[in-house]
Design a protein around this motif. Structure first.
Motif, short mmCIF file in Angstrom:
data_model
loop_
_atom_site.label_atom_id
_atom_site.label_comp_id
_atom_site.label_asym_id
_atom_site.label_seq_id
_atom_site.Cartn_x
_atom_site.Cartn_y
_atom_site.Cartn_z
N ALA A 1 -19.50 -14.97 15.07
CA ALA A 1 -19.69 -15.36 13.67
C ALA A 1 -20.50 -14.31 12.90
O ALA A 1 -20.11 -13.91 11.80
N ILE A 2 -21.61 -13.87 13.47
CA ILE A 2 -22.46 -12.90 12.76
C ILE A 2 -21.73 -11.58 12.60
O ILE A 2 -21.76 -10.96 11.52
N LEU A 3 -21.06 -11.13 13.66
CA LEU A 3 -20.31 -9.87 13.57
C LEU A 3 -19.26 -9.95 12.48
O LEU A 3 -19.07 -8.98 11.73
N LEU A 4 -18.57 -11.08 12.37
CA LEU A 4 -17.53 -11.20 11.34
C LEU A 4 -18.14 -11.11 9.94
O LEU A 4 -17.59 -10.45 9.06
N ILE A 5 -19.28 -11.75 9.73
CA ILE A 5 -19.93 -11.69 8.42
C ILE A 5 -20.30 -10.25 8.08
O ILE A 5 -20.06 -9.77 6.96
N VAL A 6 -20.88 -9.53 9.04
CA VAL A 6 -21.26 -8.13 8.80
C VAL A 6 -20.02 -7.27 8.58
O VAL A 6 -20.01 -6.39 7.71
N ASN B 1 -23.07 -28.85 14.33
CA ASN B 1 -21.64 -28.91 14.08
C ASN B 1 -21.36 -29.91 12.96
O ASN B 1 -22.14 -30.84 12.73
N VAL B 2 -20.26 -29.70 12.28
CA VAL B 2 -19.83 -30.58 11.20
C VAL B 2 -18.40 -31.00 11.50
O VAL B 2 -17.50 -30.15 11.62
N TRP B 3 -18.19 -32.32 11.67
CA TRP B 3 -16.87 -32.84 12.03
C TRP B 3 -16.32 -32.18 13.29
O TRP B 3 -15.12 -31.92 13.42
N GLY B 4 -17.23 -31.87 14.22
CA GLY B 4 -16.81 -31.26 15.47
C GLY B 4 -16.64 -29.76 15.43
O GLY B 4 -16.38 -29.13 16.45
N ILE B 5 -16.79 -29.17 14.24
CA ILE B 5 -16.67 -27.71 14.10
C ILE B 5 -18.07 -27.10 14.14
O ILE B 5 -18.95 -27.53 13.39
N PRO B 6 -18.33 -26.13 15.02
CA PRO B 6 -19.65 -25.49 15.06
C PRO B 6 -20.04 -24.97 13.68
O PRO B 6 -19.23 -24.35 12.99
N THR B 7 -21.28 -25.23 13.29
CA THR B 7 -21.73 -24.84 11.95
C THR B 7 -21.58 -23.35 11.67
O THR B 7 -21.15 -22.97 10.57
N PRO B 8 -21.92 -22.44 12.62
CA PRO B 8 -21.72 -21.01 12.32
C PRO B 8 -20.26 -20.67 12.02
O PRO B 8 -19.99 -19.83 11.16
N VAL B 9 -19.33 -21.34 12.72
CA VAL B 9 -17.91 -21.09 12.47
C VAL B 9 -17.54 -21.57 11.08
O VAL B 9 -16.80 -20.89 10.35
N LEU B 10 -18.06 -22.73 10.70
CA LEU B 10 -17.78 -23.26 9.36
C LEU B 10 -18.35 -22.35 8.28
O LEU B 10 -17.69 -22.07 7.27
N ILE B 11 -19.57 -21.86 8.50
CA ILE B 11 -20.20 -20.96 7.53
C ILE B 11 -19.38 -19.69 7.37
O ILE B 11 -19.10 -19.23 6.25
N VAL B 12 -18.96 -19.10 8.49
CA VAL B 12 -18.24 -17.83 8.42
C VAL B 12 -16.86 -18.02 7.81
O VAL B 12 -16.33 -17.12 7.12
N LEU B 13 -16.25 -19.19 8.01
CA LEU B 13 -14.96 -19.46 7.37
C LEU B 13 -15.10 -19.53 5.85
O LEU B 13 -14.25 -19.03 5.11
N VAL B 14 -16.19 -20.16 5.40
CA VAL B 14 -16.45 -20.23 3.95
C VAL B 14 -16.69 -18.83 3.39
O VAL B 14 -16.15 -18.47 2.34
N VAL B 15 -17.49 -18.03 4.11
CA VAL B 15 -17.76 -16.65 3.67
C VAL B 15 -16.48 -15.83 3.64
O VAL B 15 -16.22 -15.08 2.70
#
Length: 335
Positions: free
Chosen positions: A61-66, A175-189
């Motif tokens: 997740a962090i690597l994708l954001i960077v 997690n939100v609705w079973g989705i890990p929060t970092p994954v959700l954050i990076v999808l929004v970004v």
């Protein structure tokens, strides 16, 4: 590469001769990725499990954001070597806000974003006001900011805060609705970055500057103002990575963000092999990061010695970059 050139020379000059190589220029790298997925699945059945892929996505997740931030910079025809300290400043200011200033976790998030913006402002000043080349300007920012980190922490000691608000810690482990929060954050970004670059006038201006800044200036595009906002946005995005990093570790470690720099650059250029036009893009970068995550995860599951693993990762990266640039040349020849 000479073998591929010789092969191309033996094919017919007509449409039927161009189709195989044109197809390879679009699908070649996807086949390479599929090969590694099959290889790692064969070597360890755990590779294809849902839990493993959840860990794989969280870990990248962090690597994708960077990498998305770097994609924005490269699209504008520049390079940013200070993404690591933008991550660090985001993490550092968040921990200071939580531990020293005892602020709510929401305010700590805003402080982290402000830390990233500070790095972007320094880069903008050096590049736009002082007219220093982006490579050297961002390298200078890295030296200045990394020294500031060490000075503040008395030589590089970590800032830990185990009693941080659970809501802040959940940004990395929840997690939100079973989705890990970092994954959700990076999808929004990622979605925001994709919409910005592919569906807005600003994104078109950024690409115009990256392709030919002089022509863009003649066309009436405010290149300096556009690059200013690109630098600010990229550093703020990296600060989001700093938030996830500090929330996960419950601490800030000076220079921890620098480990993402080279992988981010590699992901951006590997990503061009996934993009039909062969240019850097948010969609391509997503593919590049997933490719790197698959390689890292698969080699870890194979249980290789870490020295052997690092050597293999280096070889695979070199081959992957060579394939991506070869595909780019094929696209140019068959347009």
């Amino acid at each position: 590469m000479k073998v591929f050139s010789a092969l191309a020379a033996t094919l017919p000059a007509g449409e039927s001769g161009r189709k195989p190589l044109a197809w390879l220029s679009r699908a070649g790298f996807a086949l390479v990725t599929l090969f590694f997925i099959v290889l790692f699945s064969w070597s360890n059945p755990v590779f294809l499990t849902l839990d493993n892929w959840s860990n794989l996505l969280q870990g990248s997740a962090i690597l994708l954001i960077v990498a998305l931030a770097m994609t924005l910079i490269v699209s504008a025809g520049a390079i940013d070597l200070s993404v690591g300290v933008a991550i660090d400043f985001g993490a550092m200011l968040a921990l200071i806000a939580l531990k020293t200033w005892q602020l709510p976790w929401q305010v700590a998030v805003l402080c982290a974003l402000l830390g990233g913006v500070m790095i972007g402002l320094v880069n903008a000043f050096l590049i736009l006001a002082c007219r220093i080349k982006p490579f050297l300007a961002t390298l200078g920012t890295w030296f200045i900011a990394s020294s500031a980190e060490r000075i503040y922490t008395d030589g590089g000691g970590a800032i830990s805060w185990r009693r941080m608000a659970p809501e802040y810690h959940d940004l990395a482990v929840g997690n939100v609705w079973g989705i890990p929060t970092p994954v959700l954050i990076v999808l929004v970004v990622w979605l925001a970055a994709w919409l910005l670059t592919e569906r807005t006038l600003f994104g078109k201006r950024v690409r115009a500057i990256g392709q030919n800044s002089e022509a863009a200036r003649i066309a009436g595009i405010a290149d300096k103002r556009t690059l200013f906002w690109v630098l600010i946005a990229a550093s703020a995005m990296c600060a989001v990575g700093g938030i996830i990093l500090s929330a996960n570790l419950r601490q800030f470690t000076p220079l921890a963000g620098q480990s993402y720099l080279m992988d981010a650059i590699a992901a951006v250029f590997i990503g061009t092999a996934f993009q039909r036009q062969g240019r850097v893009s948010m969609g391509g970068t997503l593919g590049g990061v997933l490719f790197l995550a698959i390689i890292d995860n698969g080699l870890n599951l194979m249980g290789l010695n870490y020295l052997v693993k690092d050597a293999l990762v280096g070889v695979i990266l070199v081959v992957a970059l060579a394939v991506s640039f070869w595909q780019a040349r094929l696209r140019q020849q068959h347009r």
